[in-house]
Design a protein around this motif. Structure first.
Motif, short mmCIF file in Angstrom:
data_model
loop_
_atom_site.label_atom_id
_atom_site.label_comp_id
_atom_site.label_asym_id
_atom_site.label_seq_id
_atom_site.Cartn_x
_atom_site.Cartn_y
_atom_site.Cartn_z
N ALA B 54 14.81 40.41 20.63
CA ALA B 54 16.23 40.60 20.94
C ALA B 54 17.04 40.69 19.65
CB ALA B 54 16.73 39.45 21.82
N THR B 55 16.64 39.93 18.63
CA THR B 55 17.34 39.98 17.33
C THR B 55 17.18 41.36 16.71
OG1 THR B 55 16.92 37.63 17.04
CG2 THR B 55 17.50 38.87 15.06
N TRP B 56 15.95 41.85 16.73
CA TRP B 56 15.66 43.19 16.22
C TRP B 56 16.50 44.24 16.95
CZ3 TRP B 56 12.24 45.46 12.60
CH2 TRP B 56 12.05 46.83 12.73
N ALA B 57 16.51 44.14 18.28
CA ALA B 57 17.21 45.14 19.09
C ALA B 57 18.71 45.13 18.81
CB ALA B 57 16.94 44.89 20.58
N ARG B 58 19.26 43.94 18.54
CA ARG B 58 20.69 43.82 18.24
C ARG B 58 21.06 44.51 16.93
NH1 ARG B 58 20.47 38.48 19.90
NH2 ARG B 58 20.09 37.73 17.79
N VAL B 132 26.29 42.04 22.85
CA VAL B 132 25.91 42.52 21.53
C VAL B 132 27.01 43.33 20.85
CG1 VAL B 132 23.44 42.48 21.97
CG2 VAL B 132 24.72 44.57 22.44
N GLU B 133 27.88 43.97 21.64
CA GLU B 133 28.87 44.88 21.03
C GLU B 133 29.79 44.15 20.04
OE1 GLU B 133 28.12 44.72 24.21
OE2 GLU B 133 27.11 46.65 24.55
N PRO B 134 30.40 43.04 20.41
CA PRO B 134 31.25 42.35 19.42
C PRO B 134 30.46 41.81 18.23
CG PRO B 134 31.18 41.13 21.50
CD PRO B 134 30.50 42.42 21.74
N PHE B 135 29.17 41.49 18.45
CA PHE B 135 28.33 41.09 17.32
C PHE B 135 28.20 42.26 16.35
CE2 PHE B 135 24.02 41.55 15.54
CZ PHE B 135 24.00 40.46 14.67
N GLN B 136 27.90 43.43 16.90
CA GLN B 136 27.72 44.60 16.03
C GLN B 136 29.03 44.97 15.34
OE1 GLN B 136 26.02 46.90 19.16
NE2 GLN B 136 23.91 46.32 18.66
N ALA B 137 30.14 44.78 16.05
CA ALA B 137 31.44 45.05 15.42
C ALA B 137 31.69 44.08 14.26
CB ALA B 137 32.55 44.94 16.47
N ALA B 138 31.32 42.82 14.46
CA ALA B 138 31.52 41.83 13.40
C ALA B 138 30.64 42.13 12.20
CB ALA B 138 31.23 40.42 13.93
N ILE B 156 31.35 31.29 13.82
CA ILE B 156 31.40 31.20 15.28
C ILE B 156 32.58 30.32 15.66
CG2 ILE B 156 30.13 30.58 17.35
CD1 ILE B 156 28.78 32.78 15.66
N THR B 157 33.43 30.83 16.55
CA THR B 157 34.56 30.04 17.01
C THR B 157 34.04 28.84 17.80
OG1 THR B 157 35.84 32.06 17.17
CG2 THR B 157 36.74 30.13 18.29
N PRO B 158 34.37 27.62 17.37
CA PRO B 158 33.79 26.44 18.04
C PRO B 158 34.29 26.32 19.48
CG PRO B 158 34.92 25.83 15.99
CD PRO B 158 35.28 27.25 16.29
N THR B 159 33.37 26.01 20.38
CA THR B 159 33.75 25.80 21.78
C THR B 159 33.86 24.31 22.10
OG1 THR B 159 31.42 25.90 22.37
CG2 THR B 159 32.68 27.94 22.58
N ALA B 283 33.42 37.13 17.60
CA ALA B 283 34.04 37.02 18.92
C ALA B 283 32.99 37.28 20.00
CB ALA B 283 35.19 38.00 19.03
N PHE B 284 31.90 36.52 19.90
CA PHE B 284 30.81 36.71 20.88
C PHE B 284 30.22 35.34 21.20
CE2 PHE B 284 29.48 37.77 16.50
CZ PHE B 284 28.60 36.73 16.25
N GLY B 285 29.50 35.29 22.32
CA GLY B 285 28.79 34.07 22.68
C GLY B 285 27.58 33.87 21.78
N TRP B 286 27.42 32.66 21.31
CA TRP B 286 26.34 32.38 20.37
C TRP B 286 25.69 31.05 20.72
CZ3 TRP B 286 25.94 28.18 17.02
CH2 TRP B 286 24.92 28.26 16.06
N ASP B 287 24.37 30.99 20.64
CA ASP B 287 23.67 29.73 20.89
C ASP B 287 22.44 29.70 20.01
OD1 ASP B 287 23.77 27.76 23.76
OD2 ASP B 287 22.26 27.48 22.19
N ASP B 288 22.21 28.59 19.37
CA ASP B 288 21.00 28.52 18.54
C ASP B 288 19.82 27.93 19.31
OD1 ASP B 288 21.69 25.87 18.63
OD2 ASP B 288 21.20 25.49 16.52
#
Lengths: 377, 377
Positions: B54-58, B132-138, B156-159, B283-288
């Motif tokens: 998924a990382t590669w594809a992004r 993925v779109e906002p990730f790619q924009a960032a 990453i904006t803290p939630t 501006a995207f959802g992120w989780d480690d």
């Protein structure tokens, strides 16, 4: 109350023959206990003995190997391995399960044809009793009481208002030589609701029905004949042929046609109504290992740690965890921050529940059966 | 703020090369993730893709296969299977782990020797990002900002006031063509305690440090040279030999002697102190995917049932149970009357914990290591 001379005492005890019905899948102990490896083939107490081996050993001093086992055909090999002393003529293999009246009635019929004066004692293969001495004392009293013409049940003094067992309501003491604790039985009562169970304990005079009884085979068969004549006739025909070359043919021909019913309905209740049932109170610890919570209670390890671990070579790591782990595998099991958990780990099935929900395992098994997952049952 | 013409824009983006450091055993996800099959090789979101795929594809639309992967030698086969498009020259296999400065620094050194104008972007193989779109924009903004001479982190904006991440304190906006959200970074701060984390959220201007950054390789190497000259020299020697027949010999000779340190200390912090770091807010959802509780959050199934089940062909029966089941086996798993449980079932190890204790799995792994149970780690 008279005192028995040693000869009379010996005569009575020499008539005694143990019977171990070894049936039931024990679905409340799934996935440890299952169709192919039922409860009685497991060591559930960490004693080093399977339950059936421990049952045999408990009876050994009383009947010196004069013990007959009734089990399913599928368990023949496992039972022989557990009880190498068992004579082939004393191993009754049911081609299909026919409930307790057929299993125990056939034992009675076989023993009757060998010697109609036999007093049999029936003790399920999957109960835990400690210590053994008061058990043996109770059985000895029961044999003396049976010799006076009673079907003698051994009642368990209730430790809590259980709704999981039937109860025995006792009447007055009986004056039986060699059985100072014998009393008459007024009634067998079905599993009560909680309020009723509590009232039994308050009133006193109620014991748990553990299904253990000692009876002259002729008296047992008399009651069976009256209540279940077809079953009686079939079992007597098998019993007559048992110790002859005709055994296999007769068993094969008759067993499948026998009616299914419980020994309680076929014998115990009508006999109680006829005033033929007595009781010896059992002054010993007793557990039918009805669920995984029982396994926690029965294992000494639980007293030193909050986690009971059962399983040879178990590799369990725990941190702030309590409960029970039963494992049939060599997998590493890590439990972290979880209380009163029950984990049962087998090669093809895993159960995770809590002690409080241990009784509900049975419904999971029924669900799996309904959904076709029978490979793991 | 100026507007870029298409040519200038293309020129900058053509300099971009993705780097995927794929390391770490992910011991908080034991026994699913382990030394031989770390987190990035699992599909933890039920998407059908492993995290590394998924990382590669992004990154694919941004660098069109110009992506380099740094991983342990043990994972060469698995990574090749996951990323069949990966060129052998872009697969860096570490003979032993040397921490992030060596892994990322070597990628920079290799890319520098190919083209010193390269802008690299480093994105860990085991994070989940949606959409993925906002990730790619960032990332696109980050590349433009890097082209202006910055090491650009994506914040990453803290939630919630997490104590599990480091924070980035931003300063004012930067006027970067093609990067309207770029701002200066005042400081990287270490994982805070709860009160401090709460104050960060209250004050504003703090973002989580997800370890994602985009940087001109020459600028990154300049800071590395200043803070870790020995490491820098070694990596540059390997980088110079990488695309030559000498690669294996040089790697073998030098790698083992390299100092171990984190990229944060070796590059990010000194660069921030020098005013060389910028940030693009993500501006995207992120989780480690830091623990099994995260797996519950990340799987859509959790929204329709109380139980998240992950595992191909999983056979799970549940009754009044909630939580997460991850299975690598075809065993039947029955969960009865247990809440917020985490069950992770693998052929040789089983974990049972709760969502609340999910973070403590790491300590179990450390305990197992200490006790010699390394076969399951």
């Amino acid at each position: 109350m008279s005192t028995l001379g040693p000869d009379k005492n010996d005569d009575v005890l020499r008539r005694f023959y143990g019977v171990i019905p070894a049936g039931g899948a024990g679905s409340r102990l799934w996935p440890l206990s299952r169709a192919a490896a039922p409860k009685f083939l497991h060591d559930l107490t960490g004693s080093g003995s399977t339950l059936i081996r421990a049952t045999w050993a408990r009876l050994e001093p009383l009947c010196a190997g004069r013990t007959l086992v009734v089990t399913g055909r599928a368990h023949a090999g496992a039972v022989r391995a557990q009880l190498p002393e068992l004579r082939e003529a004393d191993l009754v293999l049911e081609p299909e399960p026919k409930d307790s009246a057929a299993a125990i009635g056939l034992a009675a019929a076989i023993l009757y044809h060998r010697d109609p004066a036999t007093i049999m004692g029936s003790f399920a293969a999957d109960q835990v009793i400690t210590p053994v001495e008061p058990f043996q004392a109770a059985v000895t009293e029961a044999v003396h009481t049976a010799a006076e013409g009673f079907i003698v049940t051994i009642g368990i003094t209730p430790t809590h208002p259980s709704t999981g067992f039937g109860y025995i309501r006792s009447a007055g003491a009986l004056a039986v030589p060699g059985a100072p604790h014998a009393c008459a039985v007024a009634q067998f009562v079905e599993k009560p609701d909680e309020a009723t169970a509590a009232s039994y304990l308050e009133q006193g005079g109620y014991h748990w029905n553990a299904g253990m009884f000692v009876a002259p085979v002729d008296l047992l068969l008399k009651h069976l004949e009256a209540s279940e004549p077809v079953l009686y006739a079939g079992l007597m025909e098998i019993g007559a042929a048992w110790d002859t070359p005709g055994r296999a043919e007769v068993m094969h021909r008759i067993w499948g046609s026998l009616p299914k019913t419980a020994i309680d309905y076929a014998v115990a209740e009508p006999a109680a109504a006829a005033g033929d049932v007595a009781m010896i109170p059992g002054a010993f610890g007793w557990d039918d290992v009805g669920d995984f919570a029982a396994i926690g209670r029965l294992n000494a390890a639980a007293e030193v740690s909050n986690l009971t671990v059962l399983g040879e070579g178990a590799r369990v790591y725990s941190e702030n965890a309590s409960g029970i782990v039963v494992t049939d595998t060599k997998r590493v099991i890590a439990l972290i921050g979880i209380d009163d958990v029950v984990v049962v780990d087998t090669p093809d099935a895993l159960l995770v529940t809590t002690k409080a929900h241990a009784q509900r395992v049975k419904s999971a098994v029924e669900h799996l059966k309904a959904s076709g997952d029978t490979d793991v049952l």
